[in-house]
Design a protein around this motif. Sequence first.
Motif, PDB file in Angstrom:
ATOM      1  N   UNK A 149      11.828  13.766 -10.572  1.00 56.07           N
ATOM      2  CA  UNK A 149      11.493  12.398 -11.200  1.00 56.07           C
ATOM      3  C   UNK A 149      11.988  11.377 -11.854  1.00 56.07           C
ATOM      4  N   UNK A 150      12.950  10.925 -11.530  1.00 49.23           N
ATOM      5  CA  UNK A 150      13.450   9.819 -12.419  1.00 49.23           C
ATOM      6  C   UNK A 150      13.088   8.416 -11.216  1.00 49.23           C
ATOM      7  N   UNK A 151      12.697   8.389  -9.937  1.00 44.82           N
ATOM      8  CA  UNK A 151      12.563   7.969  -9.056  1.00 44.82           C
ATOM      9  C   UNK A 151      10.840   7.495  -9.580  1.00 44.82           C
ATOM     10  N   UNK A 152      10.427   7.068 -10.697  1.00 49.48           N
ATOM     11  CA  UNK A 152       8.681   7.315 -10.939  1.00 49.48           C
ATOM     12  C   UNK A 152       8.924   6.063 -11.385  1.00 49.48           C
ATOM     13  N   UNK A 153       8.211   5.187 -10.890  1.00 51.65           N
ATOM     14  CA  UNK A 153       8.314   3.859 -11.455  1.00 51.65           C
ATOM     15  C   UNK A 153       7.310   2.926 -10.722  1.00 51.65           C
ATOM     16  N   UNK A 154       7.138   1.705 -11.395  1.00 48.92           N
ATOM     17  CA  UNK A 154       6.575   0.927 -10.431  1.00 48.92           C
ATOM     18  C   UNK A 154       7.246  -0.050  -9.279  1.00 48.92           C
ATOM     19  N   UNK A 155       6.788  -0.029  -8.218  1.00 43.27           N
ATOM     20  CA  UNK A 155       7.872   0.020  -6.681  1.00 43.27           C
ATOM     21  C   UNK A 155       7.083  -1.735  -6.792  1.00 43.27           C
TER      22      UNK A 155
ATOM     23  N   UNK B  44       0.749  -0.897   0.065  1.00 45.61           N
ATOM     24  CA  UNK B  44       0.139   0.097   0.276  1.00 45.61           C
ATOM     25  C   UNK B  44       0.497   1.805   0.386  1.00 45.61           C
ATOM     26  N   UNK B  45       0.411   2.055  -0.009  1.00 47.04           N
ATOM     27  CA  UNK B  45       1.183   3.728  -0.901  1.00 47.04           C
ATOM     28  C   UNK B  45       0.843   3.812  -1.508  1.00 47.04           C
ATOM     29  N   UNK B  46       1.835   4.823  -1.551  1.00 42.23           N
ATOM     30  CA  UNK B  46       2.649   4.636  -3.441  1.00 42.23           C
ATOM     31  C   UNK B  46       1.417   6.204  -3.897  1.00 42.23           C
ATOM     32  N   UNK B  47       1.330   6.768  -5.066  1.00 39.69           N
ATOM     33  CA  UNK B  47       1.018   7.889  -5.612  1.00 39.69           C
ATOM     34  C   UNK B  47       1.435   8.760  -6.232  1.00 39.69           C
ATOM     35  N   UNK B  48       1.397   9.901  -5.962  1.00 43.33           N
ATOM     36  CA  UNK B  48       1.927  11.505  -7.221  1.00 43.33           C
ATOM     37  C   UNK B  48       2.132  12.025  -5.960  1.00 43.33           C
ATOM     38  N   UNK B  49       3.534  12.548  -6.600  1.00 44.15           N
ATOM     39  CA  UNK B  49       3.752  13.678  -5.425  1.00 44.15           C
ATOM     40  C   UNK B  49       4.595  15.060  -6.370  1.00 44.15           C
ATOM     41  N   UNK B  50       4.760  16.187  -5.295  1.00 45.66           N
ATOM     42  CA  UNK B  50       5.486  16.838  -6.601  1.00 45.66           C
ATOM     43  C   UNK B  50       7.664  16.908  -6.258  1.00 45.66           C
ATOM     44  N   UNK B  51       7.754  16.997  -7.009  1.00 46.79           N
ATOM     45  CA  UNK B  51       9.840  16.989  -7.211  1.00 46.79           C
ATOM     46  C   UNK B  51      10.037  17.217  -5.303  1.00 46.79           C
ATOM     47  N   UNK B  52      10.580  16.982  -5.083  1.00 43.17           N
ATOM     48  CA  UNK B  52      10.932  17.446  -3.434  1.00 43.17           C
ATOM     49  C   UNK B  52      10.390  16.690  -2.427  1.00 43.17           C
TER      50      UNK B  52
ATOM     51  N   UNK C 107       2.112  -6.767  -4.925  1.00 43.61           N
ATOM     52  CA  UNK C 107       1.634  -6.805  -5.968  1.00 43.61           C
ATOM     53  C   UNK C 107       2.290  -5.454  -6.922  1.00 43.61           C
ATOM     54  N   UNK C 108       2.911  -4.289  -6.691  1.00 38.75           N
ATOM     55  CA  UNK C 108       3.345  -3.497  -7.018  1.00 38.75           C
ATOM     56  C   UNK C 108       2.265  -1.975  -6.729  1.00 38.75           C
ATOM     57  N   UNK C 109       2.897  -0.933  -6.803  1.00 37.74           N
ATOM     58  CA  UNK C 109       2.305   0.630  -6.278  1.00 37.74           C
ATOM     59  C   UNK C 109       2.679   1.763  -7.101  1.00 37.74           C
ATOM     60  N   UNK C 110       2.252   2.382  -7.564  1.00 39.58           N
ATOM     61  CA  UNK C 110       2.958   2.958  -8.982  1.00 39.58           C
ATOM     62  C   UNK C 110       3.587   4.468  -7.806  1.00 39.58           C
ATOM     63  N   UNK C 111       5.021   4.665  -8.086  1.00 32.79           N
ATOM     64  CA  UNK C 111       4.861   6.131  -7.901  1.00 32.79           C
ATOM     65  C   UNK C 111       5.310   7.418  -8.573  1.00 32.79           C
ATOM     66  N   UNK C 112       4.494   8.057  -8.399  1.00 30.94           N
ATOM     67  CA  UNK C 112       4.759   9.479  -9.848  1.00 30.94           C
ATOM     68  C   UNK C 112       5.241  10.485  -8.985  1.00 30.94           C
ATOM     69  N   UNK C 113       6.413  11.106  -9.679  1.00 32.96           N
ATOM     70  CA  UNK C 113       7.068  11.922  -9.423  1.00 32.96           C
ATOM     71  C   UNK C 113       6.775  12.975 -10.034  1.00 32.96           C
TER      72      UNK C 113
ATOM     73  N   UNK D 125      12.614  13.508  -0.517  1.00 31.29           N
ATOM     74  CA  UNK D 125      13.525  14.552  -1.713  1.00 31.29           C
ATOM     75  C   UNK D 125      13.030  13.900  -2.773  1.00 31.29           C
ATOM     76  N   UNK D 126      12.308  13.286  -3.036  1.00 30.18           N
ATOM     77  CA  UNK D 126      11.968  12.485  -3.927  1.00 30.18           C
ATOM     78  C   UNK D 126      12.184  13.901  -5.751  1.00 30.18           C
TER      79      UNK D 126
END
Length: 126
Positions: free
Chosen positions: A86-92, A5-13, A118-124, A83-84
């Motif tokens: 954009x290059x951290x964007x991935x399926x985790x 669980x967790x993950x989602x969309x976040x702004x850089x930093x 099952x994987x969770x998406x992180x988008x920065x 300190x996320x």
Amino acid sequence: QLVQSGGGLVQPGGSLRLLCRAPKYTLPYYAVGWFRQAPGKEREGVSCLSSNGGETIYADSVKGRFTISRDAAANTVYLQMDSLKPEDTALYFCAAKWEGYNTNGTSLRASLFLSWGQGTQVTVSS
């Protein structure tokens, strides 16, 4: 069976926390790792925590920004990501590797891990 669980969309930093819940009584026997896969790229090892909870390793790309930890009583392993970028964007993914009771073994080799979440998406992104 690992449940993420967790993950989602976040702004850089920004920051996010991922959770990986394992079956009861398993964490003292398994190293748990976090991996990620971006589109068109190979799966990359991010971090791993030993079955005794005392050893951690991190990919160079996340050192100083990500922290792996666990709550054994809750059967849960966490990945705190700060300190996320954009290059951290991935399926985790979280994954477990048999290590035996209370050992300090760790690894970032995905092929050694047999149980996967099952994987969770992180988008920065801004």
